[in-house]
Write an enzyme that holds these catalytic residues in place. Structure first.
Site, mmCIF file in Angstrom:
data_model
loop_
_atom_site.group_PDB
_atom_site.id
_atom_site.type_symbol
_atom_site.label_atom_id
_atom_site.label_comp_id
_atom_site.label_asym_id
_atom_site.label_seq_id
_atom_site.Cartn_x
_atom_site.Cartn_y
_atom_site.Cartn_z
ATOM 1 N N HIS A 41 48.590 87.721 2.010
ATOM 2 C CA HIS A 41 49.454 86.642 1.542
ATOM 3 C C HIS A 41 49.615 86.724 0.028
ATOM 4 O O HIS A 41 48.805 87.345 -0.658
ATOM 5 C CB HIS A 41 48.828 85.270 1.820
ATOM 6 C CG HIS A 41 48.332 85.039 3.194
ATOM 7 N ND1 HIS A 41 48.960 84.192 4.082
ATOM 8 C CD2 HIS A 41 47.234 85.509 3.850
ATOM 9 C CE1 HIS A 41 48.280 84.146 5.220
ATOM 10 N NE2 HIS A 41 47.219 84.938 5.099
ATOM 11 N N TYR A 42 50.602 86.011 -0.520
ATOM 12 C CA TYR A 42 50.571 85.644 -1.932
ATOM 13 C C TYR A 42 50.473 84.127 -2.029
ATOM 14 O O TYR A 42 50.799 83.401 -1.090
ATOM 15 C CB TYR A 42 51.759 86.191 -2.723
ATOM 16 C CG TYR A 42 53.149 85.740 -2.328
ATOM 17 C CD1 TYR A 42 53.502 84.401 -2.185
ATOM 18 C CD2 TYR A 42 54.154 86.687 -2.144
ATOM 19 C CE1 TYR A 42 54.794 84.012 -1.852
ATOM 20 C CE2 TYR A 42 55.451 86.314 -1.803
ATOM 21 C CZ TYR A 42 55.761 84.972 -1.674
ATOM 22 O OH TYR A 42 57.035 84.587 -1.340
ATOM 23 N N GLU A 104 44.368 86.136 0.236
ATOM 24 C CA GLU A 104 45.407 85.609 -0.633
ATOM 25 C C GLU A 104 45.377 86.362 -1.964
ATOM 26 O O GLU A 104 44.302 86.655 -2.488
ATOM 27 C CB GLU A 104 45.198 84.115 -0.886
ATOM 28 C CG GLU A 104 45.424 83.229 0.320
ATOM 29 C CD GLU A 104 46.883 82.831 0.506
ATOM 30 O OE1 GLU A 104 47.742 83.298 -0.290
ATOM 31 O OE2 GLU A 104 47.151 82.045 1.440
ATOM 32 N N HIS A 151 51.764 87.936 6.162
ATOM 33 C CA HIS A 151 52.053 86.616 6.693
ATOM 34 C C HIS A 151 53.475 86.566 7.249
ATOM 35 O O HIS A 151 53.739 85.921 8.271
ATOM 36 C CB HIS A 151 51.873 85.580 5.583
ATOM 37 C CG HIS A 151 51.637 84.203 6.083
ATOM 38 N ND1 HIS A 151 51.511 83.116 5.247
ATOM 39 C CD2 HIS A 151 51.500 83.703 7.347
ATOM 40 C CE1 HIS A 151 51.307 82.029 5.965
ATOM 41 N NE2 HIS A 151 51.299 82.348 7.234
#
Length: 258
Positions: A41-42, A104, A151
């Protein structure tokens, strides 16, 4: 004392607790790890804001890779379920929080400007940290390359992270993901330029690769989103959701490689 020691050993072996005796002398060979996927994810936030959201907000992740500096934080123990995936699906598995490690990465994501959407790159130090972290996780849980996903892959109607500037090919070249063979793509494209596949073909091939998609035979809103997510991962130069010959060629090459 010797008799007491034997009794204690028997208690441990049988798992006797509060009167319950459990025989653990017949372990089954039929099992695997709970952890089957790595999801990237970011954060769309700064380092400080990302840490706050992931530790005291409504979401969480097992790891956070910072930007300044590119430090790796463990936020949730791997034995626990982190809340990073939400409503999601891959290869028929739903709600991937229960079967994945979530990573993340601190990154602003994008900004919409009068000249179009501006995506923000990842730093070299961040990507090196992500590669080292994913490699460690994959080794410990024997995760297949095709189970290292974004994601946007598992929730294409809701999410676009880690975005088109995430270097999927670089990770795949290091065994941390999949990538289509360039020669196979070229051969497939020559065929599809002449004879384009049907929409049901696209949907079947996307489903076979792992995406959640209904076989409607129509280029509906859901199908466009899924095609766009696929393109963002495997053809980030253009991810407009249009089912063109190159998209079909990449999709065919990936499924043939399986």
């Amino acid at each position: 004392m010797k008799l007491l020691g034997c009794a204690l050993l028997l208690l441990v072996l049988t798992g006797c607790t509060n009167g319950l005796r459990i025989d653990r002398s017949h372990p089954s060979v039929n099992h695997d790890s709970r952890i089957q996927f790595v999801v990237l994810h970011y954060t769309s936030a700064s380092d400080e804001r990302s840490l706050a959201l992931l530790t005291h907000g409504e979401v969480s992740a097992h790891y956070l890779v910072g930007l300044n500096p590119p430090k790796v934080y463990q936020l949730v123990d791997e034995s626990q379920r982190a809340w990073h995936a939400g409503e999601s699906q891959w290869e028929g598995r739903t709600w991937l929080n229960s079967s994945s490690i979530g990573i993340e990465i601190v990154n602003p994501g994008y900004t919409d400007t009068p000249n179009g959407r501006l995506w923000y790159p990842y730093s070299e130090a961040q990507i090196k940290a992500v590669e080292a972290l994913v490699k460690d996780i994959v080794k410990r849980y024997n995760i297949e390359p095709r189970h290292i996903i974004g994601h946007s892959d598992i929730a294409p109607l809701r999410k676009q992270d880690p975005g088109p500037l995430f270097p999927w090919k670089r990770l795949a070249d290091d065994g941390l993901g999949i990538w289509p063979d360039a020669g196979a793509v070229a051969r497939n494209k020559a065929r599809f330029d002449v004879n384009p596949p049907s929409m049901i073909w696209y949907q079947q091939q996307l489903a076979h690769l792992g995406y959640a998609i209904d076989l409607t035979g129509e280029l509906d809103v859901t199908t466009r989103h899924v095609i766009s997510a696929f393109q963002m991962h495997f053809r980030p130069a253009r991810f407009d959701g249009e089912p063109d010959a190159q998209t079909a060629a990449i999709l065919q090459a990936l499924n043939n490689q399986r």
